[in-house]
Design an enzyme around this catalytic site. Structure first.
Site, PDB file in Angstrom:
ATOM      1  N   ASP A  40       2.701  12.443   8.112  1.00  0.00           N
ATOM      2  CA  ASP A  40       1.890  12.480   6.892  1.00  0.00           C
ATOM      3  C   ASP A  40       0.619  11.648   7.053  1.00  0.00           C
ATOM      4  O   ASP A  40       0.313  10.795   6.229  1.00  0.00           O
ATOM      5  CB  ASP A  40       2.722  11.986   5.707  1.00  0.00           C
ATOM      6  CG  ASP A  40       2.167  12.470   4.369  1.00  0.00           C
ATOM      7  OD1 ASP A  40       1.333  13.404   4.378  1.00  0.00           O
ATOM      8  OD2 ASP A  40       2.557  11.921   3.325  1.00  0.00           O
ATOM      9  N   LEU A  56      -0.181  -1.024  -7.422  1.00  0.00           N
ATOM     10  CA  LEU A  56      -1.297  -0.706  -6.540  1.00  0.00           C
ATOM     11  C   LEU A  56      -1.466   0.796  -6.354  1.00  0.00           C
ATOM     12  O   LEU A  56      -2.564   1.275  -6.094  1.00  0.00           O
ATOM     13  CB  LEU A  56      -1.088  -1.361  -5.166  1.00  0.00           C
ATOM     14  CG  LEU A  56      -1.090  -2.891  -5.134  1.00  0.00           C
ATOM     15  CD1 LEU A  56      -0.695  -3.386  -3.749  1.00  0.00           C
ATOM     16  CD2 LEU A  56      -2.475  -3.431  -5.509  1.00  0.00           C
ATOM     17  N   VAL A  96       4.061   1.219  -5.278  1.00  0.00           N
ATOM     18  CA  VAL A  96       3.721   0.001  -4.546  1.00  0.00           C
ATOM     19  C   VAL A  96       3.118  -1.016  -5.517  1.00  0.00           C
ATOM     20  O   VAL A  96       2.255  -0.666  -6.332  1.00  0.00           O
ATOM     21  CB  VAL A  96       2.709   0.287  -3.412  1.00  0.00           C
ATOM     22  CG1 VAL A  96       2.436  -0.985  -2.613  1.00  0.00           C
ATOM     23  CG2 VAL A  96       3.234   1.378  -2.497  1.00  0.00           C
TER      24      VAL A  96
END
Length: 634
Positions: free
Chosen positions: A440, A321, A329
Site C-alpha cells: 500500500d 492525527l 492514529v
C-alpha cells in the site's frame, strides 16, 4: 624468562593449531546494501584493495581476524573479517576467498556481508566495528534429529554456558564438548565485553529455536554460535567452561587459561606474553568511537495501557492525527515528555490475531532504516491493540502534494523524498531478513520528519489482518490507483507490486496532482495514462508541477525520473525493475538504457456493492475493460 622455556611453550601453542583442509565454507548468510556508490568503477577498485589488505593482514600477522579502514578515494570503506578460532590459517584464507567471491555479487553496493560456518566478512561505508546484534539475526537449523540421550537439555545447558563464558575470554571464542554435544560461540574482537554478551544472548535465544534438530547455527552481525551432535572442530580445541565461569564476571580469561586451568601462574603469564606478541604483529585495532550507537533489539517496549490512554487524552478527537485502513492514529505525550504517535488497530479481535500480535510486532520492531517509521513499542489489553511509533512532525506527504499545506516542496525536497522512499522499500524487499512487501505504497503512507526526511509507514501491518498468515499472502490490501493490476485482479503478489505503486507516487510527486482527477478534461483524468501519452509525444515537461521554479530543477533529471516511473509501472511484471535497481537508476546521472512499455492503469469508481472497474492497456492501442467485484479498496 629464558628462551629455553619459551621454545617448548611456543611448540605447544603450535601443536594446538588445527590442521589445514576444512575451511567450512557452508553458506549461512549473505546480503547487499540497497545504497550504491556513485562512481561504481572507482568504488569496486577500492573494494578490491580493501579485500587484498585483509588477506595481507591475515597472512603476515599470523592471525585469524583483521579490520581495514584505510582512506580511499571514492567513499569511506570499513571492513571486518574473522574466522572461527579453530581453523588453521590456510583454511582461514580459503574461507576469506570464498566470502569475497560471494560479496562480489553486490557490485557497487556500499555494504555487503557473507557468513559461513568458518568465517564472517562484512564491509560498509560507515564505521560498524562496535555493532553486535542487528536486524536480520536468525537461526539456521539442520533437518535431522539427534539420537543422543537428553540431547535438547544438553544443548540448552552448553550453549547457555558458552553465551555466559565467551565474553570473559580474551579473543571472544570458545569450543566445548559435553555428553556427545559439540558447540562453539564467538564474537568479533572489535566488540566490547558488554556488546559481545548481548549479541550472544540473542544468539542463544535464536539457536534454541532449532531444537530438537541435531544441528543449529545462530547468525548475527558481530557474533556466531553453533551446536551439533557431530564434531566440527579438533578435539584439542575445547575449553574448560566450568573454570571460566568460576572466574567471576569481572575477570577476563584467555582460552588457553581455560584449557590449562590447573597450571602455574608463571606458565600462564609466559603464554599470555607470547599471545600478546603475536597479537601485536597482526595490525588489528579496535574502532574507538560510538558513531552509530548501540541498537536495542530486545523486542518492542511494552507500554502500559493507562499510560497511552493518558498520553493521548483518552484517545480524544483533539489528539487524532488521522486514520487509515488499519485504524486511527493519535498524538501522545509520554510522562518523560517524548511525543509519539499511537495507532489504535481496527482489526478483528480473533484469538488467532491476538496470539500472533506479539510475534508480528517483534518482527516489525526489528526493522531499522532511516526511511522507515520506527515502531517503538506496543500494548495489548482486552480488545485494544496499540502500536507506538516515532512522531513525525510534518505529517504525511499527501498534504504537501495535494493542497492541504501552505508550504510548497522544492524539487530538491521532492528528489530526496523519491530517493529516500526507494531506499526504504528496497530495504524491506532485499535487506531485512524477511522479505516484507508493503502492498500500500501511497503519499498518505509516507511521513516527513522535521527535515522532510521521508519515512514509510504501515509496513508489515497487513500480516495482522485476519486470514493473513504469510509475508507473501495474496490477501488484497491495497489502494486502487496505486495497486498493480495483477495483484488487485488475480491476487498475484511479488515485490513488483510495490515497484508499481512507487512508480505512480513518483508521478504524483513530480506533477503535484493525484493519480485520478475526474474534474480535469478526460484526456488528463488518469495521471499514468497522461504521463504515457506525454512520453510518446515527447512532451514530458507538461507533467511538471507548475509551482516548481524552473531555475531550481534540471529538466533532464525530472524527465529521467518520469521515465523510471514508467519503467516501474509496465504491464509485464518481469519487466519492472526491482527496488534495488530503482535506487541505482535514480542516483545515476545517465538516462536509463531500457525503454518502458505501455503501462497499465486503473479506473476506479465506488459503486453500491463496492465493484471496481479496471481498464487495462494491452500492448496494442485497444482497451479492455474488466469488472472485478467485491474487492474492497481501503
Amino acid at each position: 624468562m629464558t628462551l629455553g622455556f619459551l621454545f617448548p611453550l611456543a611448540c605447544l601453542v603450535f601443536l594446538f593449531r588445527p590442521a589445514a583442509g576444512d575451511p567450512q565454507t557452508y553458506h549461512l548468510g549473505f546480503g547487499c546494501s540497497s545504497y550504491n556508490a556513485t562512481n561504481a568503477t572507482l568504488f569496486i577498485a577500492d573494494l578490491n584493495a580493501t579485500f587484498s589488505n585483509l588477506r595481507t593482514r591475515i597472512s603476515a600477522g599470523n592471525t585469524l581476524s583483521a579490520t581495514s579502514d584505510d582512506p580511499r578515494s571514492s567513499v569511506p570503506l570499513y571492513a571486518l573479517f574473522f574466522c572461527r578460532s579453530y581453523l588453521s590459517q590456510v583454511d582461514c584464507l580459503s574461507c576469506l576467498s570464498d566470502a569475497v567471491s560471494r560479496v562480489r555479487i553486490c557490485g557497487a553496493a556500499s555494504g555487503g556481508r557473507a557468513i559461513s560456518d568458518g568465517c564472517t566478512l562484512r564491509y560498509e561505508s560507515a564505521p560498524f566495528y562496535d555493532q553486535g546484534t542487528l536486524p536480520g539475526n536468525t537461526a539456521k537449523c539442520a533437518n535431522g534429529t539427534s539420537a543422543v540421550a537428553g540431547f535438547s537439555e544438553v544443548v540448552h545447558g552448553l550453549v547457555e554456558d558458552l553465551s555466559s563464558g565467551v565474553p570473559r575470554i580474551a579473543g571472544y571464542s570458545a569450543a566445548a564438548e559435553r555428553d556427545g554435544v559439540y558447540a562453539y560461540a564467538q564474537c568479533a574482537q572489535t566488540l566490547s565485553e558488554d556488546v559481545c554478551g548481548k549479541c550472544l544472548e540473542v544468539s542463544y535465544s535464536n539457536v534454541q529455536g532449532c531444537l530438537p534438530a541435531d544441528g543449529g547455527r545462530a547468525v548475527d552481525a558481530g557474533c556466531f554460535m553453533r551446536y551439533s551432535d557431530a564434531a566440527f572442530f579438533p578435539a584439542n580445541q575445547t575449553v574448560d567452561l566450568a573454570h571460566i565461569l568460576e572466574g567471576g564476571s569481572g575477570k577476563r580469561l584467555t582460552v588457553l587459561e581455560g584449557v590449562f586451568g590447573g597450571l602455574g601462574g608463571v606458565f600462564i603469564l609466559a603464554l599470555l606474553a607470547l599471545l600478546w606478541i603475536r597479537k601485536s604483529r597482526s595490525g588489528d585495532h579496535e574502532w574507538k568511537g560510538d558513531i552509530l550507537g548501540e541498537m536495542d533489539l530486545q523486542g518492542p517496549v511494552k507500554f502500559r495501557y493507562r499510560d497511552l490512554k493518558s498520553a493521548t487524552k483518552n484517545f480524544s478527537q483533539e489528539n487524532k492525527l488521522g486514520e487509515g485502513g488499519f485504524g486511527h492514529v493519535y498524538k501522545g505525550t509520554l510522562k518523560n515528555g517524548n511525543t509519539v504517535a499511537v495507532k489504535r488497530l481496527a482489526i478483528a479481535q480473533k484469538e488467532s490475531t491476538k496470539a500472533s500480535f506479539q510475534s508480528e510486532v517483534k518482527l516489525i520492531s526489528n526493522v531499522h532504516h532511516r526511511n522507515l517509521v520506527r515502531l517503538l513499542g506496543c500494548c495489548s489489553k482486552s480488545n485494544d491493540l496499540l502500536l507506538v511509533y516515532e512522531y513525525m512532525a510534518n505529517g504525511s506527504l499527501d498534504k504537501f502534494l495535494f493542497g492541504k499545506s501552505n508550504e510548497l516542496l522544492s524539487w530538491k525536497q521532492r528528489f530526496d523524498i523519491i530517493v529516500g522512499m526507494a531506499r526504504g522499500i528496497a530495504y524491506l524487499h532485499h535487506e531485512f531478513h524477511a522479505c516484507i512487501i508493503h502492498r500500500d505504497i501511497k503519499p498518505s503512507n509516507v511521513l516527513l520528519d522535521d527535515n522532510f526526511l521521508p519515512k514509510i509507514a504501515d509496513f508489515g501491518l497487513v500480516r495482522l489482518m485476519p486470514g493473513d498468515q504469510s509475508h507473501l499472502s495474496t490477501k488484497f490490501a491495497g489502494t486502487l490507483g496505486y495497486t498493480a493490476p495483477e495483484y488487485a485482479i488475480h491476487g498475484q503478489l511479488t515485490e513488483k507490486v510495490d515497484t508499481y505503486s512507487f512508480g505512480v507516487v513518483i508521478l504524483e510527486i513530480i506533477s503535484g496532482r493525484r493519480n485520478s482527477e475526474p474534474k480535469l478534461e478526460p484526456v488528463n483524468h488518469y495521471l499514468l495514462e497522461w504521463a504515457w501519452n506525454l512520453y510518446e509525444e515527447d512532451g514530458l515537461e507538461q507533467l511538471i508541477d507548475k509551482s516548481l521554479n524552473p531555475e531550481e530543477y534540471n529538466l533532464k533529471e525530472i524527465k529521467r525520473f518520469i521515465k523510471i516511473a514508467l519503467l516501474c509501472t509496465q504491464s509485464i511484471v518481469a519487466a519492472r525493475p526491482n527496488m534495488s535497481d530503482v535506487v541505482v537508476l535514480l542516483l545515476s546521472q545517465d538516462d536509463p538504457e531500457l525503454e518502458p512499455s505501455r503501462p497499465i492503469f486503473f479506473e476506479s469508481s465506488c459503486r453500491t456493492r463496492g465493484d471496481i472497474s479496471v481498464s487495462a492497456w494491452s500492448n496494442s492501442a485497444t482497451h479492455a475493460t474488466v469488472s472485478v467485484t467485491q474487492i474492497s479498496a481501503r
